[in-house]
Design a protein around this motif. Structure first.
Motif, PDB file in Angstrom:
ATOM      1  N   VAL A 233      -7.444   6.081  -5.119  1.00 26.39           N
ATOM      2  CA  VAL A 233      -6.884   5.927  -3.780  1.00 26.39           C
ATOM      3  C   VAL A 233      -7.106   4.481  -3.333  1.00 26.39           C
ATOM      4  O   VAL A 233      -8.233   3.996  -3.356  1.00 26.39           O
ATOM      5  CB  VAL A 233      -7.548   6.907  -2.794  1.00 26.39           C
TER       6      VAL A 233
ATOM      7  N   HIS B 116       0.827  -1.208   0.000  1.00 29.15           N
ATOM      8  CA  HIS B 116       0.000   0.000   0.000  1.00 29.15           C
ATOM      9  C   HIS B 116       0.861   1.257   0.000  1.00 29.15           C
ATOM     10  O   HIS B 116       0.552   2.242  -0.695  1.00 29.15           O
ATOM     11  CB  HIS B 116      -0.924   0.018   1.224  1.00 29.15           C
TER      12      HIS B 116
ATOM     13  N   SER C  97      -2.444   5.734   9.654  1.00 29.32           N
ATOM     14  CA  SER C  97      -1.381   6.545   9.059  1.00 29.32           C
ATOM     15  C   SER C  97      -1.175   6.224   7.585  1.00 29.32           C
ATOM     16  O   SER C  97      -0.622   7.042   6.838  1.00 29.32           O
ATOM     17  CB  SER C  97      -0.063   6.340   9.823  1.00 29.32           C
ATOM     18  N   GLN C  98      -1.622   5.035   7.160  1.00 27.74           N
ATOM     19  CA  GLN C  98      -1.498   4.626   5.759  1.00 27.74           C
ATOM     20  C   GLN C  98      -2.802   4.795   4.983  1.00 27.74           C
ATOM     21  O   GLN C  98      -2.967   4.230   3.909  1.00 27.74           O
ATOM     22  CB  GLN C  98      -1.035   3.168   5.694  1.00 27.74           C
ATOM     23  N   GLY C  99      -3.744   5.554   5.544  1.00 30.94           N
ATOM     24  CA  GLY C  99      -4.960   5.891   4.814  1.00 30.94           C
ATOM     25  C   GLY C  99      -6.160   5.032   5.111  1.00 30.94           C
ATOM     26  O   GLY C  99      -7.176   5.126   4.405  1.00 30.94           O
ATOM     27  N   CYS C 100      -6.095   4.196   6.147  1.00 31.11           N
ATOM     28  CA  CYS C 100      -7.231   3.343   6.493  1.00 31.11           C
ATOM     29  C   CYS C 100      -8.428   4.187   6.926  1.00 31.11           C
ATOM     30  O   CYS C 100      -8.304   5.073   7.775  1.00 31.11           O
ATOM     31  CB  CYS C 100      -6.828   2.393   7.621  1.00 31.11           C
ATOM     32  N   LYS C 101      -9.583   3.900   6.344  1.00 25.88           N
ATOM     33  CA  LYS C 101     -10.822   4.602   6.682  1.00 25.88           C
ATOM     34  C   LYS C 101     -11.872   3.676   7.282  1.00 25.88           C
ATOM     35  O   LYS C 101     -12.907   4.150   7.753  1.00 25.88           O
ATOM     36  CB  LYS C 101     -11.412   5.267   5.431  1.00 25.88           C
TER      37      LYS C 101
ATOM     38  N   MET D   8      -7.053   2.136  -0.276  1.00 24.33           N
ATOM     39  CA  MET D   8      -7.093   2.246   1.185  1.00 24.33           C
ATOM     40  C   MET D   8      -7.050   0.867   1.832  1.00 24.33           C
ATOM     41  O   MET D   8      -7.865   0.006   1.491  1.00 24.33           O
ATOM     42  CB  MET D   8      -8.386   2.955   1.622  1.00 24.33           C
TER      43      MET D   8
ATOM     44  N   ASN E 195       0.486   4.113  -2.973  1.00 22.77           N
ATOM     45  CA  ASN E 195       0.021   5.474  -2.718  1.00 22.77           C
ATOM     46  C   ASN E 195       1.143   6.517  -2.736  1.00 22.77           C
ATOM     47  O   ASN E 195       0.872   7.720  -2.763  1.00 22.77           O
ATOM     48  CB  ASN E 195      -0.745   5.509  -1.394  1.00 22.77           C
TER      49      ASN E 195
END
Length: 469
Positions: A182, A166, A234-238, A184, A170
């Protein structure tokens, strides 16, 4: 007679047709839950042939092929790619009424420009044309994302994953290069819940190494999961995701939960009460952490898995031997959500069920926990797995309309391992537009083009974009 799956497929009146063609079809895709393999995205994979991209890993199709009498050799066995494709083509006419019939033909139309029905007579010409097109860059992963306007995808990732792939995607440092989509990671901590499994202790050790701590207590399990969740964010997890037969809720003292954990680490069998108490403790902790980090909690419930022992032993999980469960869910789900709400720590939550009998339960339970000024804070998830066909989607949306707010619905997801699955969003959008079109032309809702256009655009894309962003 209408043409087979023509431009107005599933659109029964003029309002429905206008809503789909002028509004829904133009929207990007926010695929917030899928099972795409991040490595295949990173390497900008091009697929060798139609069998690899169409049948590889797709247990929906495998299950259907078994139903019409195809031998396992042509499904998951050692048959040649063309032989497996031929077996799928032979099965196709026997799947009238199955959503796979529609999805497969939408995929042929949208990816390859092939409008002929797939059957034994058309197999060779379709195979040749599709395989020729698959060799071009137009059907590499980056082009698929671009052509289908895929704004975001949420993959499904274990807390112990280092997310190195990931990071490369990104940052633009993977072979796929810079893409507008993106990608995620989603936090899927199921293995930390499975204290009854023989591999539990092994997994806990793996989780500890990923978090940089030695896990010898329940408190350390929570610390490790919390550290990994922070890294994922911090790595874009939503979003998180839990695949569970039922939400646990058994209250127990911390000392009791600790004793249960230690028992599980030694490989001893747990009672149902013990397992539920341990899982409740972990779920409550994670729910609070999701709320603290603004992470959406997805709960996929009421599935029963791996029902065929010989096939599970031979092929492993996710190979087409699961089913809808029929567990009751209202009490434990309500108590879990209530416990989190009591601490002002209930995150945005999406409730899915594999059994449509639960739609009224979920729709009414979630209504008790809406609020905080968040539109549709608790969502009734779209028709999932055995329910993501035309009837299932219609039922889910109509029940949501009856019990909550359909215009605030976050819409469709692929839940798929295949890069050919994006027409499922089209399928969903056509069904949505047809529902609204019929209501409008029957005088049940205003035939207000601005209102209807806004609702269709929101459910197709914008609601999910806002909800997860």
């Amino acid at each position: 007679m209408k043409p087979f799956m023509g431009p107005d497929f599933l659109l029964e009146n003029e309002t429905a047709r206008s809503l789909y063609h002028d509004s829904a079809s133009k929207q990007p895709i926010f695929d917030y839950h899928c099972h795409l393999i991040p490595q295949q995205i990173a390497e900008n994979k091009k697929f060798a042939n139609l069998t690899e991209i169409w049948l590889g890993g797709d247990h929906y199709k495998w299950r259907a092929m078994r139903s019409v009498g195809i031998e396992e050799r042509y499904i998951t066995g050692d048959a040649e790619p063309f032989e497996k494709y031929m077996a799928w083509a032979k099965a196709m006419p026997q799947l009238l009424g199955n959503p796979l019939y529609h999805w497969s033909h939408l995929e042929l139309q949208r990816y390859f420009g092939i409008h002929d029905p797939l059957n034994e007579q058309s197999t060779k010409s379709i195979w040749d044309k599709a395989n020729e097109m698959l060799q071009s860059d137009d059907l590499a992963v980056s082009s698929i994302f671009k052509n289908f306007k895929v704004a975001a995808v949420g993959t499904t990732d274990d807390p112990a994953d280092d997310l190195a792939v990931h990071e490369k995607i990104n940052s633009g440092n993977a072979p796929i290069g810079k893409i507008d989509t993106v990608v995620m990671p989603s936090f899927r901590p199921d293995k930390a819940f499975l204290a009854q499994h023989a591999t539990f202790a092994e997994y806990i050790e793996k989780l500890g190494k990923a978090a940089g701590i030695a896990i010898d207590s329940v408190a350390n399990v929570k610390t490790a999961l919390g550290k990994r969740l922070e890294f994922f964010v911090s790595q874009g997890c939503k979003a998180s995701d839990h695949g569970i037969p039922m939400v646990p809720y058994t209250e127990a003292k911390e000392s009791e939960v600790e004793a249960i954990f230690q028992k599980a680490l030694t490989g001893k069998s747990l009672t149902a009460h013990e397992l539920d108490a341990y899982q409740t403790s972990i779920m409550l902790y994670l729910g609070k952490e999701y709320a603290r980090h603004g992470v959406v909690m997805q709960l996929h419930m009421n599935s029963i898995r791996n029902l065929n022992p010989p096939q599970f032993s031979k092929l492993g999980p996710d190979t087409g031997f699961d089913a809808s469960h029929d567990l009751p869910m209202a009490e434990k789900l309500g108590r879990m959500l209530g416990a989190l709400e009591s601490e002002h720590a209930l995150p945005k939550t999406v409730l899915y069920t594999l059994n449509p009998k639960d739609y009224y339960v979920l729709g009414s339970v979630m209504g008790a926990f809406q609020g905080d000024g968040i539109p549709g804070k608790i969502q009734l998830g779209s028709g999932w797995w055995f329910c993501d066909h035309k009837d299932g989607m219609e039922d889910q949306m109509k029940i949501l309309g009856n019990l909550g707010s359909l215009p605030r619905f976050i819409g469709m997801l692929t839940d798929s391992r295949s890069f050919l699955s994006y027409p499922r969003h089209e399928y969903f959008r056509r069904i949505l537009c047809n529902i609204l079109g019929k209501w409008a032309e029957a005088g049940e809702i205003p035939a207000d083009p601005v209102l209807l256009d806004t609702i269709v655009r929101d459910i197709s894309f914008h609601n999910a974009q806002r909800y997860f962003a």
